[in-house]
Design an enzyme around this catalytic site. Structure first.
Site, PDB file in Angstrom:
ATOM      1  N   ASN A   1       2.053   5.084   7.733  1.00 25.98           N
ATOM      2  CA  ASN A   1       1.441   3.924   7.082  1.00 25.98           C
ATOM      3  C   ASN A   1       2.091   2.595   7.479  1.00 25.98           C
ATOM      4  O   ASN A   1       1.496   1.539   7.269  1.00 25.98           O
ATOM      5  CB  ASN A   1       1.535   4.142   5.558  1.00 25.98           C
TER       6      ASN A   1
ATOM      7  N   TYR B   1      -4.025  -6.843  16.683  1.00 23.23           N
ATOM      8  CA  TYR B   1      -4.035  -5.986  15.484  1.00 23.23           C
ATOM      9  C   TYR B   1      -5.253  -5.062  15.504  1.00 23.23           C
ATOM     10  O   TYR B   1      -5.120  -3.850  15.287  1.00 23.23           O
ATOM     11  CB  TYR B   1      -4.043  -6.872  14.231  1.00 23.23           C
TER      12      TYR B   1
ATOM     13  N   LYS C   1      -5.172  -0.868  15.843  1.00 26.75           N
ATOM     14  CA  LYS C   1      -5.739   0.037  14.835  1.00 26.75           C
ATOM     15  C   LYS C   1      -6.877   0.863  15.436  1.00 26.75           C
ATOM     16  O   LYS C   1      -7.041   2.041  15.097  1.00 26.75           O
ATOM     17  CB  LYS C   1      -6.227  -0.768  13.629  1.00 26.75           C
TER      18      LYS C   1
ATOM     19  N   VAL D   1      -7.405  -5.956   1.223  1.00 24.63           N
ATOM     20  CA  VAL D   1      -6.636  -5.645   0.021  1.00 24.63           C
ATOM     21  C   VAL D   1      -5.870  -6.880  -0.445  1.00 24.63           C
ATOM     22  O   VAL D   1      -5.218  -7.553   0.369  1.00 24.63           O
ATOM     23  CB  VAL D   1      -5.642  -4.497   0.306  1.00 24.63           C
TER      24      VAL D   1
ATOM     25  N   ASP E   1      13.069   3.278  11.505  1.00 24.09           N
ATOM     26  CA  ASP E   1      12.396   2.284  12.340  1.00 24.09           C
ATOM     27  C   ASP E   1      11.450   3.075  13.235  1.00 24.09           C
ATOM     28  O   ASP E   1      11.889   3.766  14.162  1.00 24.09           O
ATOM     29  CB  ASP E   1      13.413   1.500  13.171  1.00 24.09           C
TER      30      ASP E   1
ATOM     31  N   ILE F   1       0.833  -1.203   0.000  1.00 24.63           N
ATOM     32  CA  ILE F   1       0.000   0.000   0.000  1.00 24.63           C
ATOM     33  C   ILE F   1       0.874   1.263   0.000  1.00 24.63           C
ATOM     34  O   ILE F   1       0.595   2.227  -0.711  1.00 24.63           O
ATOM     35  CB  ILE F   1      -0.968  -0.029   1.208  1.00 24.63           C
TER      36      ILE F   1
HETATM   37  N1  LIG Z   1      -3.023  -5.201   3.215  1.00 24.17           N
HETATM   38  C1  LIG Z   1      -4.232  -5.007   3.711  1.00 24.17           C
HETATM   39  O1  LIG Z   1      -5.212  -5.714   3.362  1.00 24.17           O
HETATM   40  C2  LIG Z   1      -4.471  -3.917   4.708  1.00 24.17           C
HETATM   41  C3  LIG Z   1      -5.787  -3.646   5.088  1.00 24.17           C
HETATM   42  C4  LIG Z   1      -6.024  -2.633   6.022  1.00 24.17           C
HETATM   43  C5  LIG Z   1      -4.966  -1.896   6.533  1.00 24.17           C
HETATM   44  N2  LIG Z   1      -3.702  -2.192   6.143  1.00 24.17           N
HETATM   45  C6  LIG Z   1      -2.623  -1.375   6.710  1.00 24.17           C
HETATM   46  O2  LIG Z   1      -1.973  -0.715   5.637  1.00 24.17           O
HETATM   47  C7  LIG Z   1      -0.605  -0.468   5.975  1.00 24.17           C
HETATM   48  C8  LIG Z   1       0.288  -0.999   4.888  1.00 24.17           C
HETATM   49  O3  LIG Z   1       0.018  -2.392   4.731  1.00 24.17           O
HETATM   50  P1  LIG Z   1       0.616  -3.255   3.524  1.00 24.17           P
HETATM   51  O4  LIG Z   1      -0.415  -4.209   3.086  1.00 24.17           O
HETATM   52  O5  LIG Z   1       1.257  -2.367   2.526  1.00 24.17           O
HETATM   53  O6  LIG Z   1       1.716  -4.078   4.339  1.00 24.17           O
HETATM   54  P2  LIG Z   1       3.206  -4.487   3.932  1.00 24.17           P
HETATM   55  O7  LIG Z   1       3.623  -5.531   4.870  1.00 24.17           O
HETATM   56  O8  LIG Z   1       3.262  -4.778   2.447  1.00 24.17           O
HETATM   57  O9  LIG Z   1       4.017  -3.144   4.175  1.00 24.17           O
HETATM   58  C9  LIG Z   1       4.315  -2.669   5.461  1.00 24.17           C
HETATM   59  C10 LIG Z   1       5.643  -1.948   5.384  1.00 24.17           C
HETATM   60  O10 LIG Z   1       5.937  -1.425   6.682  1.00 24.17           O
HETATM   61  C11 LIG Z   1       7.322  -1.599   6.899  1.00 24.17           C
HETATM   62  N3  LIG Z   1       7.614  -1.623   8.341  1.00 24.17           N
HETATM   63  C12 LIG Z   1       7.338  -2.606   9.232  1.00 24.17           C
HETATM   64  N4  LIG Z   1       7.804  -2.297  10.446  1.00 24.17           N
HETATM   65  C13 LIG Z   1       8.381  -1.077  10.331  1.00 24.17           C
HETATM   66  C14 LIG Z   1       9.049  -0.231  11.248  1.00 24.17           C
HETATM   67  N5  LIG Z   1       9.247  -0.589  12.521  1.00 24.17           N
HETATM   68  N6  LIG Z   1       9.509   0.954  10.789  1.00 24.17           N
HETATM   69  C15 LIG Z   1       9.345   1.312   9.510  1.00 24.17           C
HETATM   70  N7  LIG Z   1       8.733   0.538   8.583  1.00 24.17           N
HETATM   71  C16 LIG Z   1       8.262  -0.641   8.992  1.00 24.17           C
HETATM   72  C17 LIG Z   1       7.670  -2.927   6.247  1.00 24.17           C
HETATM   73  O11 LIG Z   1       9.056  -3.033   5.974  1.00 24.17           O
HETATM   74  C18 LIG Z   1       6.792  -2.886   5.000  1.00 24.17           C
HETATM   75  O12 LIG Z   1       7.501  -2.350   3.893  1.00 24.17           O
HETATM   76  C19 LIG Z   1      -0.401  -1.147   7.346  1.00 24.17           C
HETATM   77  O13 LIG Z   1      -0.517  -0.180   8.356  1.00 24.17           O
HETATM   78  C20 LIG Z   1      -1.534  -2.144   7.408  1.00 24.17           C
HETATM   79  O14 LIG Z   1      -1.857  -2.459   8.735  1.00 24.17           O
HETATM   80  C21 LIG Z   1      -3.432  -3.175   5.245  1.00 24.17           C
END
Ligand SMILES: NC(=O)c1ccc[n+]([C@@H]2O[C@H](COP(=O)([O-])OP(=O)(O)OC[C@H]3O[C@@H](n4cnc5c(N)ncnc54)[C@H](O)[C@@H]3O)[C@@H](O)[C@H]2O)c1
Length: 263
Positions: free
Chosen positions: A93, A159, A163, A192, A66, A21
């Site tokens: 994000n 989780y 959120k 997603v 981080d 995302i």
């Molecule tokens: N994928 C879904 O269906 C979905 C649905 C609702 C909400 N979300 C939320 O959307 C956001 C992005 O999700 P996504 O699907 O792209 O996940 P993803 O796992 O593809 O990406 C998350 C990113 O966060 C980075 N990350 C993790 N820990 C970190 C830290 N301590 N410091 C900095 N970066 C860090 C990871 O390296 C990764 O690149 C998240 O907050 C997730 O909870 C996702």
């Protein structure tokens, strides 16, 4: 405002920019004219995201963060301002997920999820707000929440709670920063099609005795639109929230989820 480049001149930080995302958001904001600081724990992946945005003729700069470190978001904001001279918005994000039944959940796992999803967003907002208040320009604090903030799901108590806490954060922050012209909002993606949902489908699906792919199909099927959600569905709302046009919107948690949740 140039409607072809609604974010022209704005400097926006996106954390978790190497993920499914975050990548989509970063590329979209840059195409809308923003100078985007792509930030992630994964340094090589986030550098590749910025490179691909630049290859498309837009402006992006990658840095490592981080968000769980006390000084991580503060250093990130300092680096963004050193690079681009100002800040207009942060999209907090970065987020992580695991599947764990409450009866078996190690407390360390609860803490690990909260450290990124909740405490990390707080630190990002605090660091960005300090810069925005000092600039006196107003700005935007935006968090990636989830429809998980508004509904229960088995084996995801940590989780969902992490959120849901963001909704309390944005509502209070909206009051504190409103007088500075800073809006504070969250957006809530749904199911997603992404690696994160791959984990849910595999691990929650296994605990529920479902075949691979079955759980995702089931939850995605609850949408009145009858379509699968993809990362590209998310960024248009984020771009609007960053833009000047969203100035009357604050303290909101908007679903962008194919209509699965309607409140
Ligand atoms: N994928 C879904 O269906 C979905 C649905 C609702 C909400 N979300 C939320 O959307 C956001 C992005 O999700 P996504 O699907 O792209 O996940 P993803 O796992 O593809 O990406 C998350 C990113 O966060 C980075 N990350 C993790 N820990 C970190 C830290 N301590 N410091 C900095 N970066 C860090 C990871 O390296 C990764 O690149 C998240 O907050 C997730 O909870 C996702």
């Amino acid at each position: 405002m140039d409607r072809r480049a609604p974010l022209e001149g704005k400097v926006v930080i996106v954390t978790g920019a190497a993920g499914a995302i975050g990548r989509a958001i970063s590329a979209f904001l840059a195409a809308d004219g923003a100078r985007v600081v792509t930030a992630d724990l994964n340094d090589s992946a986030v550098e590749a995201v910025a490179e691909s945005i630049r290859a498309d003729g837009h402006d992006a700069w990658a840095t490592t963060v981080d968000v769980t470190r006390d000084d991580g978001p503060e250093s990130l904001v300092r680096a963004a301002v050193a690079r681009y001279g100002r800040l207009d918005a942060i999209v907090a994000n970065a987020g992580i997920l695991s599947i764990s039944p409450i009866l078996e959940m190690p407390v360390a796992e609860w803490d690990r999820i909260f450290a990124v999803n909740t405490r990390g967003v707080f630190l990002c907002f605090q660091a960005a707000a300090r810069q925005l208040v000092a600039q006196g320009t107003g700005g935007r604090l935006i968090a990636t929440a989830s429809i998980a903030a508004k509904m229960g799901s088995p084996f995801q108590a940590h989780y969902q709670a992490s959120k849901a806490a963001l909704l309390g954060l944005i509502r209070s922050a909206a009051w504190e920063f409103g007088p500075h012209g800073i809006t504070v909002n969250a957006f809530c993606p749904g199911n997603v099609d992404s690696p994160m949902w791959g984990v849910i489908d595999r691990d929650r699906g296994a605990l529920l005795g479902k075949a691979p792919g079955e759980l995702f199909k089931e939850v995605a099927g609850r949408s009145p639109l009858g379509r699968t959600q993809v990362p590209a569905d998310i960024p248009p709302l984020v771009s609007f929230l960053v833009s000047d046009g969203s100035g009357a919107i604050t303290g909101q948690a908007m679903n962008v989820d194919n209509g699965v949740v309607m409140y």
